[in-house]
Design a protein around this motif. Structure first.
Motif, PDB file in Angstrom:
ATOM      1  N   PHE A   1       0.677  -1.353  -0.199  1.00 31.57           N
ATOM      2  CA  PHE A   1      -0.331  -0.117   0.017  1.00 31.57           C
ATOM      3  C   PHE A   1       1.477   1.397   0.075  1.00 31.57           C
ATOM      4  CE2 PHE A   1       1.004  -1.060   4.476  1.00 31.57           C
ATOM      5  CZ  PHE A   1       1.298   0.359   4.594  1.00 31.57           C
ATOM      6  N   VAL A   2       0.135   2.022  -0.380  1.00 35.50           N
ATOM      7  CA  VAL A   2       0.957   3.962  -0.668  1.00 35.50           C
ATOM      8  C   VAL A   2       0.056   4.437   0.186  1.00 35.50           C
ATOM      9  CG1 VAL A   2       2.641   5.710  -1.935  1.00 35.50           C
ATOM     10  CG2 VAL A   2       2.699   3.856  -2.384  1.00 35.50           C
ATOM     11  N   LYS A   3      -0.075   5.411   0.954  1.00 34.37           N
ATOM     12  CA  LYS A   3      -1.049   6.328   1.781  1.00 34.37           C
ATOM     13  C   LYS A   3      -0.108   7.768   1.541  1.00 34.37           C
ATOM     14  CE  LYS A   3      -3.273   3.551   5.705  1.00 34.37           C
ATOM     15  NZ  LYS A   3      -3.254   3.429   6.628  1.00 34.37           N
ATOM     16  N   ASN A   4      -1.254   8.987   1.308  1.00 35.92           N
ATOM     17  CA  ASN A   4      -1.271   9.636   0.890  1.00 35.92           C
ATOM     18  C   ASN A   4      -0.120  10.186  -0.296  1.00 35.92           C
ATOM     19  OD1 ASN A   4      -0.309  12.947   0.831  1.00 35.92           O
ATOM     20  ND2 ASN A   4       0.553  12.668   3.005  1.00 35.92           N
ATOM     21  N   LEU A   5      -0.654   9.586  -0.891  1.00 37.36           N
ATOM     22  CA  LEU A   5      -0.020   9.020  -3.032  1.00 37.36           C
ATOM     23  C   LEU A   5       1.038  10.552  -2.583  1.00 37.36           C
ATOM     24  CD1 LEU A   5      -3.077   7.363  -4.629  1.00 37.36           C
ATOM     25  CD2 LEU A   5      -0.252   6.253  -4.077  1.00 37.36           C
ATOM     26  N   SER A   6       0.029  11.918  -3.057  1.00 40.11           N
ATOM     27  CA  SER A   6       0.398  13.675  -3.542  1.00 40.11           C
ATOM     28  C   SER A   6       1.684  14.048  -1.903  1.00 40.11           C
ATOM     29  CB  SER A   6      -0.832  14.231  -3.366  1.00 40.11           C
ATOM     30  OG  SER A   6      -1.284  14.193  -2.016  1.00 40.11           O
ATOM     31  N   ASP A   7       1.701  12.953  -1.270  1.00 38.86           N
ATOM     32  CA  ASP A   7       3.617  13.473  -0.072  1.00 38.86           C
ATOM     33  C   ASP A   7       2.149  14.455   0.446  1.00 38.86           C
ATOM     34  OD1 ASP A   7       5.010  13.076   1.812  1.00 38.86           O
ATOM     35  OD2 ASP A   7       6.773  13.675   0.304  1.00 38.86           O
ATOM     36  N   LYS A   8       1.282  14.763   0.995  1.00 33.29           N
ATOM     37  CA  LYS A   8       0.584  16.180   1.395  1.00 33.29           C
ATOM     38  C   LYS A   8       1.724  16.528   2.294  1.00 33.29           C
ATOM     39  CE  LYS A   8      -2.061  19.639   1.618  1.00 33.29           C
ATOM     40  NZ  LYS A   8      -1.869  21.150   0.394  1.00 33.29           N
ATOM     41  N   GLU A   9       1.473  17.037   3.111  1.00 34.68           N
ATOM     42  CA  GLU A   9       1.993  18.041   4.390  1.00 34.68           C
ATOM     43  C   GLU A   9       0.769  18.182   5.435  1.00 34.68           C
ATOM     44  OE1 GLU A   9       5.070  20.202   5.457  1.00 34.68           O
ATOM     45  OE2 GLU A   9       7.073  19.226   4.452  1.00 34.68           O
ATOM     46  N   VAL A  10      -0.126  17.840   5.852  1.00 31.59           N
ATOM     47  CA  VAL A  10      -1.419  18.360   7.208  1.00 31.59           C
ATOM     48  C   VAL A  10      -1.250  17.985   8.397  1.00 31.59           C
ATOM     49  CG1 VAL A  10      -3.993  16.904   7.270  1.00 31.59           C
ATOM     50  CG2 VAL A  10      -2.530  16.595   5.537  1.00 31.59           C
ATOM     51  N   LYS A  11      -1.794  19.532   9.179  1.00 35.61           N
ATOM     52  CA  LYS A  11      -1.512  19.173  10.887  1.00 35.61           C
ATOM     53  C   LYS A  11      -1.985  18.612  11.677  1.00 35.61           C
ATOM     54  CE  LYS A  11      -0.677  24.427   9.894  1.00 35.61           C
ATOM     55  NZ  LYS A  11      -1.004  25.172  10.254  1.00 35.61           N
ATOM     56  N   SER A  12      -2.240  18.166  12.088  1.00 30.76           N
ATOM     57  CA  SER A  12      -2.748  17.014  13.261  1.00 30.76           C
ATOM     58  C   SER A  12      -3.044  17.362  14.208  1.00 30.76           C
ATOM     59  CB  SER A  12      -2.534  16.015  13.177  1.00 30.76           C
ATOM     60  OG  SER A  12      -0.968  15.686  14.022  1.00 30.76           O
ATOM     61  N   ILE A  13      -2.227  18.557  14.901  1.00 30.53           N
ATOM     62  CA  ILE A  13      -2.090  19.100  16.337  1.00 30.53           C
ATOM     63  C   ILE A  13      -1.068  21.181  15.795  1.00 30.53           C
ATOM     64  CG2 ILE A  13       0.559  18.031  17.403  1.00 30.53           C
ATOM     65  CD1 ILE A  13      -1.563  17.811  19.910  1.00 30.53           C
ATOM     66  N   VAL A  14      -1.701  20.953  15.967  1.00 32.89           N
ATOM     67  CA  VAL A  14      -1.089  22.500  17.037  1.00 32.89           C
ATOM     68  C   VAL A  14      -0.320  23.372  18.468  1.00 32.89           C
ATOM     69  CG1 VAL A  14      -1.264  24.716  16.864  1.00 32.89           C
ATOM     70  CG2 VAL A  14      -1.785  23.537  14.628  1.00 32.89           C
ATOM     71  N   LEU A  15       0.730  23.130  18.356  1.00 29.62           N
ATOM     72  CA  LEU A  15       1.254  22.952  19.923  1.00 29.62           C
ATOM     73  C   LEU A  15       1.043  25.114  20.017  1.00 29.62           C
ATOM     74  CD1 LEU A  15       4.022  21.010  20.525  1.00 29.62           C
ATOM     75  CD2 LEU A  15       1.456  20.619  21.330  1.00 29.62           C
ATOM     76  N   ALA A  16       0.818  25.380  20.452  1.00 21.87           N
ATOM     77  CA  ALA A  16       0.201  26.716  21.279  1.00 21.87           C
ATOM     78  C   ALA A  16       1.506  27.723  21.700  1.00 21.87           C
ATOM     79  CB  ALA A  16      -0.926  27.610  21.144  1.00 21.87           C
ATOM     80  N   ARG A  17       2.467  28.693  21.590  1.00 18.12           N
ATOM     81  CA  ARG A  17       3.177  29.186  22.389  1.00 18.12           C
ATOM     82  C   ARG A  17       2.470  29.533  23.528  1.00 18.12           C
ATOM     83  NH1 ARG A  17       3.983  34.240  21.440  1.00 18.12           N
ATOM     84  NH2 ARG A  17       2.752  34.716  18.859  1.00 18.12           N
ATOM     85  N   THR A  18       2.978  30.534  24.599  1.00 19.14           N
ATOM     86  CA  THR A  18       2.532  31.020  25.368  1.00 19.14           C
ATOM     87  C   THR A  18       4.049  32.341  25.899  1.00 19.14           C
ATOM     88  OG1 THR A  18       4.165  29.479  27.185  1.00 19.14           O
ATOM     89  CG2 THR A  18       1.226  29.369  26.737  1.00 19.14           C
TER      90      THR A  18
END
Length: 208
Positions: free
Chosen positions: A191-208
């Motif tokens: 199998f090949v997942k993410n065929l276009s090698d797209k970067e997708v955010k799954s989480i954001v670490l907010a700064r303080t």
């Protein structure tokens, strides 16, 4: 983390599940409306998870699931989720670490009113499509090829509708190839997942 209250929800749902044409087509449809009181909203800030309560929130949407097998070897599946409304109706104590001079978990944190903003991780729509075909390989077994596509609208990781703390609309594709022996004892897949090698955010670490 400041103290927070348990959330409550009033849920209204209606749906239909059906098998059509002797089971060749399955169609499921659902519509729903949720009303939250004291919705718990969590943010990852630095290395900590901070949870607060949104006064009131509501979600209105619909989902459709379709599976079809027009011929023996071919299978199709489709799923669509639509959320025209998914927003904070009352939320006047949200702390935005992008603006906060101190720590959002501190007693003197600066808060904002984000009523009317989109709920966290609630894109207006998502859709997935799958196409699968099975080839008979003589007396050896079968070879199944499957392709998948997934589409999502923009989603926000925080209540502030900040583009930096969001993932823009995106499309992903996957491909699978599976061989099964005629005896069903052996299976080999690739199998090949993410065929276009797209970067997708799954989480954001907010700064303080």
């Amino acid at each position: 983390n400041p103290p927070y209250d348990p959330e409550r929800i009033n849920a209204f749902e209606a749906g239909l599940k059906s098998n059509l044409w002797n089971g060749l087509v399955t169609l499921n449809v659902a519509a729903f409306h949720y009303e939250y009181t004291n919705m718990q909203v969590s943010q990852i800030i630095g290395t900590s998870t901070v949870t607060t309560n949104a006064g009131k929130s509501s979600i209105t949407g619909a989902e459709v699931e379709l599976a079809a097998q027009p011929v023996q070897a071919l299978r199709l599946d489709l799923g669509i989720s639509w959320l025209p409304k998914a927003e904070y109706d009352e939320y006047d104590n949200a702390c935005d670490p992008m603006l906060q001079l101190g720590n959002c978990s501190a007693a003197l944190r600066i808060t904002s009113d984000v009523a009317g903003h989109r709920l966290n991780r609630a894109p207006k729509y998502t859709a997935n499509l799958g196409v699968q075909y099975e080839f008979v390989v003589g007396t050896l077994g079968s070879l199944t090829a499957r392709g998948e596509a997934y589409r999502s609208d923009r989603l926000y990781f925080t209540p502030f509708e900040n583009s930096i703390e969001s993932q823009a609309a995106y499309t992903l594709g996957n491909a699978y190839l599976t061989f099964r022996s005629d005896s069903q004892r052996y299976t080999v897949g690739a199998f090949v997942k993410n065929l276009s090698d797209k970067e997708v955010k799954s989480i954001v670490l907010a700064r303080t």
